[in-house]
Design a protein around this motif. Structure first.
Motif, PDB file in Angstrom:
ATOM      1  N   ASP A  48      -1.124   5.483  -0.839  1.00  0.00           N
ATOM      2  CA  ASP A  48      -1.335   6.922  -0.952  1.00  0.00           C
ATOM      3  C   ASP A  48      -0.223   7.489  -1.828  1.00  0.00           C
ATOM      4  O   ASP A  48       0.957   7.389  -1.468  1.00  0.00           O
ATOM      5  CB  ASP A  48      -1.298   7.556   0.439  1.00  0.00           C
ATOM      6  N   PRO A  49      -0.557   8.071  -2.979  1.00  0.00           N
ATOM      7  CA  PRO A  49       0.495   8.606  -3.850  1.00  0.00           C
ATOM      8  C   PRO A  49       1.131   9.891  -3.318  1.00  0.00           C
ATOM      9  O   PRO A  49       2.154  10.330  -3.835  1.00  0.00           O
ATOM     10  CB  PRO A  49      -0.237   8.873  -5.165  1.00  0.00           C
ATOM     11  N   ASP A  50       0.515  10.458  -2.270  1.00  0.00           N
ATOM     12  CA  ASP A  50       1.039  11.699  -1.686  1.00  0.00           C
ATOM     13  C   ASP A  50       1.008  11.591  -0.160  1.00  0.00           C
ATOM     14  O   ASP A  50       0.300  12.335   0.518  1.00  0.00           O
ATOM     15  CB  ASP A  50       0.214  12.896  -2.164  1.00  0.00           C
ATOM     16  N   GLU A  57       8.494   8.458   4.847  1.00  0.00           N
ATOM     17  CA  GLU A  57       7.056   8.579   4.673  1.00  0.00           C
ATOM     18  C   GLU A  57       6.340   7.447   5.416  1.00  0.00           C
ATOM     19  O   GLU A  57       6.856   6.333   5.515  1.00  0.00           O
ATOM     20  CB  GLU A  57       6.688   8.509   3.195  1.00  0.00           C
ATOM     21  N   ASN A 106       3.018   5.534   4.874  1.00  0.00           N
ATOM     22  CA  ASN A 106       1.984   5.408   3.850  1.00  0.00           C
ATOM     23  C   ASN A 106       0.804   4.601   4.386  1.00  0.00           C
ATOM     24  O   ASN A 106       0.905   3.397   4.574  1.00  0.00           O
ATOM     25  CB  ASN A 106       2.556   4.743   2.599  1.00  0.00           C
ATOM     26  N   PRO A 108      -6.939  12.208   1.771  1.00  0.00           N
ATOM     27  CA  PRO A 108      -5.763  12.625   2.561  1.00  0.00           C
ATOM     28  C   PRO A 108      -5.953  12.255   4.025  1.00  0.00           C
ATOM     29  O   PRO A 108      -7.066  12.332   4.565  1.00  0.00           O
ATOM     30  CB  PRO A 108      -5.708  14.137   2.353  1.00  0.00           C
ATOM     31  N   ARG A 118       9.745   4.637  -0.677  1.00  0.00           N
ATOM     32  CA  ARG A 118       8.641   5.516  -1.083  1.00  0.00           C
ATOM     33  C   ARG A 118       7.754   4.741  -2.045  1.00  0.00           C
ATOM     34  O   ARG A 118       8.228   4.271  -3.088  1.00  0.00           O
ATOM     35  CB  ARG A 118       9.183   6.784  -1.758  1.00  0.00           C
ATOM     36  N   ARG A 146      -3.348   4.167 -10.344  1.00  0.00           N
ATOM     37  CA  ARG A 146      -4.098   5.419 -10.498  1.00  0.00           C
ATOM     38  C   ARG A 146      -4.749   5.495 -11.876  1.00  0.00           C
ATOM     39  O   ARG A 146      -5.906   5.935 -11.999  1.00  0.00           O
ATOM     40  CB  ARG A 146      -3.173   6.620 -10.268  1.00  0.00           C
ATOM     41  N   THR A 194      12.151   4.558  -4.731  1.00  0.00           N
ATOM     42  CA  THR A 194      10.737   4.512  -5.089  1.00  0.00           C
ATOM     43  C   THR A 194      10.366   3.117  -5.588  1.00  0.00           C
ATOM     44  O   THR A 194      11.039   2.564  -6.456  1.00  0.00           O
ATOM     45  CB  THR A 194      10.426   5.554  -6.168  1.00  0.00           C
ATOM     46  N   ARG A 217       4.740   4.390  -4.726  1.00  0.00           N
ATOM     47  CA  ARG A 217       3.973   5.132  -5.725  1.00  0.00           C
ATOM     48  C   ARG A 217       3.186   4.135  -6.574  1.00  0.00           C
ATOM     49  O   ARG A 217       3.539   2.960  -6.666  1.00  0.00           O
ATOM     50  CB  ARG A 217       4.898   5.983  -6.597  1.00  0.00           C
TER      51      ARG A 217
END
Length: 398
Positions: free
Chosen positions: A294-296, A263, A265, A374, A353, A360, A176, A355
């Motif tokens: 994008d955190p998700d 992922e 992103n 999304p 990944r 945020r 991360t 984050r």
């Protein structure tokens, strides 16, 4: 002589008339932070003039943009600017120059009495955004160019410096990666990643010495989430074009080892521009790094399925293969008229990944509490734009 204080530029932009730079310039003008000077490569001057006219018209003016010096000379110089014949103040000043040159190729404009001496804020977006960029070009633009812009900003004694980096300064870091990370990174996939990393290190080194900078790191930027608009079809658009080139009942895509765990992103342009505009207004953002990701995010396999659904491909078959075989397949597809950049394949098994906890929190404090939409909420608009603009370019501005 120094240009009149009411007409002289207060802000300097690089990266205009590029994809992000154009949208961000409009936001800066709309909030009243101009006049703005834009450093433009000579070969993009006509495009810059056209885009400047359009932007200024939308933010409430009609004729308040111009080039510096005489009408036939669009190079900024120590003679300073002129007001328009009707007395209106110029909102956008176009200066021809080149960040790969010391002094940005601006001559005396950066001097004590030059036409840019009034600049107090710099937005540095110019870079080569190309995964397959040649090493020499990447070094010249992304690294030395950034150092030259930093030198110019220090010479001007600016109060704020905004630098647009990329999440991919991480390289292929396994784990991360947040705003707090930079020095520790994995091996780099290409010269783009490596040189953007070195450029951000150069900015961060000056920040540590007290230089008033802010760093913004977008992940992969795609079109506007409301309209699908984009300037070029690269990155994930390679996957989309591969899908659109095949019959609706069945589409075939590549999958490589690790794709199901990786992922992809992506963020839409409007989110990136909104976030930079909001964060750059905050005094507390000086000295900070913000990761605009994008955190998700979706995993690669889910991302491809979402694209396929948006493209109305009823069934998608993923063919397991190695990247070596997939690259050969991309070259064959390109010869057949389906442009698929082999460099994109390295991001189908990207181990990092991204984050953004700090970002945020900061955006939650901004008016409107910005958030990344999304991907499945706007994928159909990206598809529609590609279908409506089949001749859109896929190469970088360089």
């Amino acid at each position: 002589m120094t240009a009149d204080s009411e007409t002289a530029p207060a802000v300097l932009f690089t990266g205009f008339p590029g994809f992000l730079g154009s949208a961000l310039l409009e936001r800066v003008l709309a909030r009243g932070d101009g006049p703005v000077a834009c450093l433009v490569q000579p070969k993009y001057l006509d495009a810059a003039r056209e885009r400047a006219e359009s932007i200024v018209s939308r933010v409430g003016g009609t004729d308040d943009w111009r080039g510096n010096a005489d009408s036939d000379d669009w190079r900024g110089n120590a003679d300073g600017g002129r007001t328009d014949p009707d007395g209106e103040h110029a909102a956008v000043h176009l200066f021809t120059g080149d960040i790969t040159e010391p002094g940005l190729g601006l001559g005396g404009a950066l001097g004590e009495n030059g036409s840019l001496a009034t600049v107090r804020e710099v937005y540095h977006l110019a870079a080569v955004y190309d995964l397959g960029v040649d090493r020499a070009l990447a070094e010249a633009v992304n690294v030395r160019g950034t150092e030259h812009v930093l030198d110019a900003a220090e010479r001007l004694g600016v109060d704020r410096f905004h630098y647009v980096s990329t999440c991919y300064v991480s390289g292929r870091y396994e784990g991360t990666f947040t705003e707090a990370d930079l020095r520790d990174h994995g091996p780099f996939t290409n010269h783009y990643e490596a040189t953007k990393h070195r450029a951000e290190v150069a900015v961060r080194d000056r920040m540590e010495a007290g230089f008033p900078a802010t760093v913004y790191r977008p992940s992969i930027v795609v079109g506007d989430s409301r309209t699908g608009e984009t300037d070029k079809f690269d990155g994930p658009y390679n996957l989309l074009r591969l899908l659109l080139a095949q019959p609706r009942p069945l589409a075939v895509t590549f999958t490589v080892p690790g794709a199901s765990r990786s992922e992809l992103n992506v963020v839409p342009r409007n989110f990136v521009v909104d976030a930079i505009a909001a964060l750059s207004e905050r005094e507390a953002s000086v000295g900070e790094t913000y990761q605009l990701c994008d955190p998700d995010p979706l995993r690669v396999t889910a991302f491809v399925e979402t694209l396929a659904t948006a493209a109305d491909r009823r069934r998608t078959v993923r063919v397991p293969t190695t990247k070596r075989v997939a690259r050969a397949g991309c070259r064959l597809l390109s010869r057949a008229g389906v442009s698929v950049d082999p460099a994109t394949l390295d991001y189908l098994d990207h181990p990092t990944r991204y984050r953004c906890p700090r970002t945020r929190r900061a955006l939650d404090d901004c008016t409107g509490a910005l958030a990344v939409p999304p991907f499945d909420a706007y994928a159909d608009r990206l598809v529609e734009f590609v279908r409506d603009h089949p001749d859109r370019r896929d190469g970088p501005m360089a």
